[in-house]
Design an enzyme around this catalytic site. Structure first.
Site, PDB file in Angstrom:
ATOM      1  N   TYR A  22      44.790  37.618  25.915  1.00 13.50           N
ATOM      2  CA  TYR A  22      43.908  38.649  26.477  1.00 13.50           C
ATOM      3  C   TYR A  22      43.558  39.729  25.446  1.00 13.50           C
ATOM      4  CZ  TYR A  22      43.894  36.806  31.160  1.00 13.50           C
ATOM      5  OH  TYR A  22      43.666  36.005  32.245  1.00 13.50           O
ATOM      6  N   TYR A 149      43.805  36.741  41.669  1.00 13.53           N
ATOM      7  CA  TYR A 149      44.242  36.217  40.378  1.00 13.53           C
ATOM      8  C   TYR A 149      45.452  35.329  40.611  1.00 13.53           C
ATOM      9  CZ  TYR A 149      45.981  35.578  35.709  1.00 13.53           C
ATOM     10  OH  TYR A 149      46.421  34.991  34.535  1.00 13.53           O
ATOM     11  N   ASP A 241      51.200  33.331  47.227  1.00 17.94           N
ATOM     12  CA  ASP A 241      51.493  33.462  45.800  1.00 17.94           C
ATOM     13  C   ASP A 241      52.280  34.758  45.572  1.00 17.94           C
ATOM     14  OD1 ASP A 241      51.550  33.876  43.091  1.00 17.94           O
ATOM     15  OD2 ASP A 241      49.411  33.537  42.764  1.00 17.94           O
ATOM     16  N   LYS A 270      57.311  35.186  37.172  1.00 16.64           N
ATOM     17  CA  LYS A 270      57.520  36.556  36.693  1.00 16.64           C
ATOM     18  C   LYS A 270      58.968  37.066  36.829  1.00 16.64           C
ATOM     19  CE  LYS A 270      52.920  37.992  36.132  1.00 16.64           C
ATOM     20  NZ  LYS A 270      51.709  37.711  36.901  1.00 16.64           N
TER      21      LYS A 270
END
Ligand SMILES: *Cc1c(COP(=O)(O)O)cnc(C)c1O
Length: 429
Positions: A22, A149, A241, A270
Site C-alpha cells: 500500500y 473490505y 468476517d 489479525k
C-alpha cells in the site's frame, strides 16, 4: 555516529530491494528501520521510541515481543515446527480449535486453517459456493456491503467495495451485489431487496459492526441482527468476517457477542496469534460441514496451504488466547473502552472533528477538511508525519484518524495520545 550511518544504509538497502505494501514508492517517506519492540513501543536504531497505537496494522494485542508468547513458540519450535495437515494432526491445532470453538457462538463447530485474513475469506466463499453446488443448486451470487473490505486476493477483492484499490482488476472480479449498511431508515428497503434476491444468492459476507479499512465506519448491532434474521429466513448463508473485530477489539471477545443472531461461517486472523505469526481461520456450522461429507470425491473441499495449521502459529494463538482471557487483560479492555467513551465526548466538541465514534478499543473520527472524506485526502500524510514526530504511530485512512492500541497500553499512555491528538487538532483551529 555509526548508528546513523546504519540507519541511512538500511534505508538505502531497503529502497534498493523492497517493494512495500500500500505504498507509492516514488513519493513515500523514507522507511524507518525498527530494531526492537517491547510492549506498545517500537524502537529504532538511535533509540527513538514510537508508540504503536495502530497495533502494527491491527494485529498486536498484548504488546510487542511478549515474553510468554515468545516462550511458547520457542518450546514449540524445539518440539515440532511443521507437519503436513492432510493425513496428520497435532496437539496445538486440536487444542486451539477446541478452545476457540468454546468461545464462539454455539453453531460454530468446525475449524479450517489457512494463512491470513484474505485466505480465511477465500475459504469461506468457497465453502458457501460449493455448499450450494454439492446440493445441485445454482446459487452463485454474493451479497456484500458497499465500502466493505475483506482482503486483497481476487475473491476477497470481489466482495470488497469498489475502490481505487480494486479498479485495475474490475473486469476480472466476480459478480457481487452491494447493499448499504443498515440503519433504522433503510432497514425495510434492505430487507425487501434481500428477499427479492434470495433464490440466486449463496451468501452474505459482512464486517460486523465496524467496517475497518473503509475508515472505521460503525453501524448498530440491532440493525445487523435484523438483516441476519432475514438472511436466515431466506436461506442465505452468512459469513461474518471477524478478521479485524475478533479477540477483544470491540470490547467483547467477538463482535458476535454484541449480536443475538448467529452466522453460519466466521473468519479470523489479525489478532488471532496476538500479532506474532500469520494465520487465518474459517469456522463453520455442522450444516455446512455435512454438505461436504460424501462417498463422491467431487464433494470434497479442495483447498489447502503449505502451512495449514502450522504448529508454531497454533502455539502463538494458544498463548495469546490465554493472555486474552486473563482478568488483567479483560480489565484493560474495559478500561480502554471506558476512556474512549469519555474522550469521544471531548472530541465531539472540537471544531476540526466530525463524527467521533468508538466501539470498545477502537476510536475514530473524521478530520474536517474542504476535500471531504477520502482515502487519498492529502491531510492524512501530513497528520501521519505530525504524529510520528511526536513519537506516535497513527496511520490515518485519508482524513479518518483512529486508534487501535494494544490492550497493554496504560491509562497514562492512552491519555498522552489523547492529549497529543487535541494538540495537533488545535493547530488547525
Ligand atoms: C485486514 C482484513 C482482512 C484481510 O486480512 P489480511 O491478513 O490482511 O489478508 C479481511 N477482512 C477484514 C475485515 C480485515 O480487516
Amino acid at each position: 555516529m555509526t548508528t546513523i550511518i546504519n540507519k541511512i544504509s538500511l534505508q538505502k538497502r531497503d529502497k534498493a530491494v523492497n517493494w512495500h505494501p500500500y505504498t507509492q514508492m516514488k513519493t513515500a517517506n523514507n522507511t524507518i528501520p525498527i530494531v526492537k519492540g517491547k510492549g506498545i513501543y517500537l524502537y529504532d536504531e538511535e533509540g527513538n521510541k514510537y508508540m504503536d497505537v495502530v497495533s502494527s496494522w491491527w494485529v498486536t494485542l498484548h504488546g510487542h515481543a511478549h515474553p510468554y508468547i515468545a516462550q511458547r513458540v520457542f518450546e514449540q519450535l524445539n518440539t515440532l515446527e511443521q507437519v503436513i495437515f492432510a493425513g496428520f494432526t497435532h496437539e496445538p491445532a486440536v487444542e486451539l480449535s477446541e478452545r476457540l470453538l468454546k468461545l464462539l457462538p454455539s453453531d460454530q463447530e468446525k475449524v479450517f486453517y489457512s494463512d491470513n485474513g484474505s485466505t480465511a475469506v477465500e475459504v469461506a466463499l468457497k465453502m458457501c459456493i460449493q455448499y450450494a453446488h454439492n446440493q445441485g443448486k445454482k446459487k452463485t451470487k454474493i451479497l456484500a456491503f458497499k465500502n466493505a473490505y475483506h482482503g486483497d486476493t481476487f475473491g476477497a477483492m470481489s466482495v470488497s467495495g469498489k475502490s481505487y484499490w480494486t479498479q485495475p482488476f474490475e473486469s476480472m472480479l466476480f459478480e457481487v451485489i452491494f447493499i448499504d449498511t443498515p440503519n433504522p431508515e433503510n432497514l425495510k428497503q434492505l430487507q425487501a431487496q434481500i428477499t427479492a434476491l434470495a433464490d440466486e444468492v449463496a451468501c452474505f459476507i459482512y464486517e460486523p459492526l465496524v467496517q475497518g479499512a473503509a475508515g472505521m465506519l460503525m453501524y448498530r448491532a440491532e440493525d445487523l441482527n435484523s438483516l441476519m434474521k432475514i438472511c436466515r429466513e431466506q436461506g442465505i448463508l452468512m459469513i461474518q468476517d471477524e478478521v479485524f473485530t475478533g479477540f477483544g477489539r470491540t470490547g467483547k471477545f467477538f463482535a458476535a457477542n454484541h449480536l443475538t443472531e448467529q452466522p453460519d461461517i466466521m473468519c479470523f486472523s489479525k489478532g488471532l496469534t496476538g500479532g506474532t505469526m500469520p494465520m487465518g481461520i474459517t469456522t463453520c456450522s455442522n450444516g455446512i460441514y455435512s454438505a461436504f461429507l460424501s462417498d463422491d470425491h467431487h464433494k470434497t473441499l479442495f483447498h489447502g496451504h503449505s502451512f495449514t495449521a502450522n504448529p508454531l502459529a497454533c502455539a502463538a494463538a494458544l498463548a495469546s488466547m490465554e493472555l486474552l482471557l486473563q482478568k488483567d487483560t479483560q480489565m484493560n479492555i474495559n478500561r480502554i473502552t471506558q476512556q474512549n467513551s469519555v474522550f469521544v465526548k471531548t472530541l465531539s466538541g472540537h471544531p476540526q472533528v466530525e463524527n467521533a465514534r468508538h466501539i470498545g478499543t477502537i476510536l475514530a473520527f473524521d478530520f474536517k477538511t474542504v476535500q471531504g472524506t477520502s482515502y487519498f485526502n492529502e491531510i492524512g500524510k501530513k497528520l501521519y508525519n505530525e504524529f510520528l514526530q511526536r513519537g506516535i504511530i497513527m496511520r490515518p485512512l485519508g482524513n479518518v484518524l483512529y486508534l487501535v492500541p494494544p490492550y497493554c497500553i496504560s491509562a497514562e499512555e492512552l491519555d498522552f495520545v489523547y492529549q497529543n491528538i487535541i494538540e495537533v487538532l488545535d493547530q488547525f483551529k
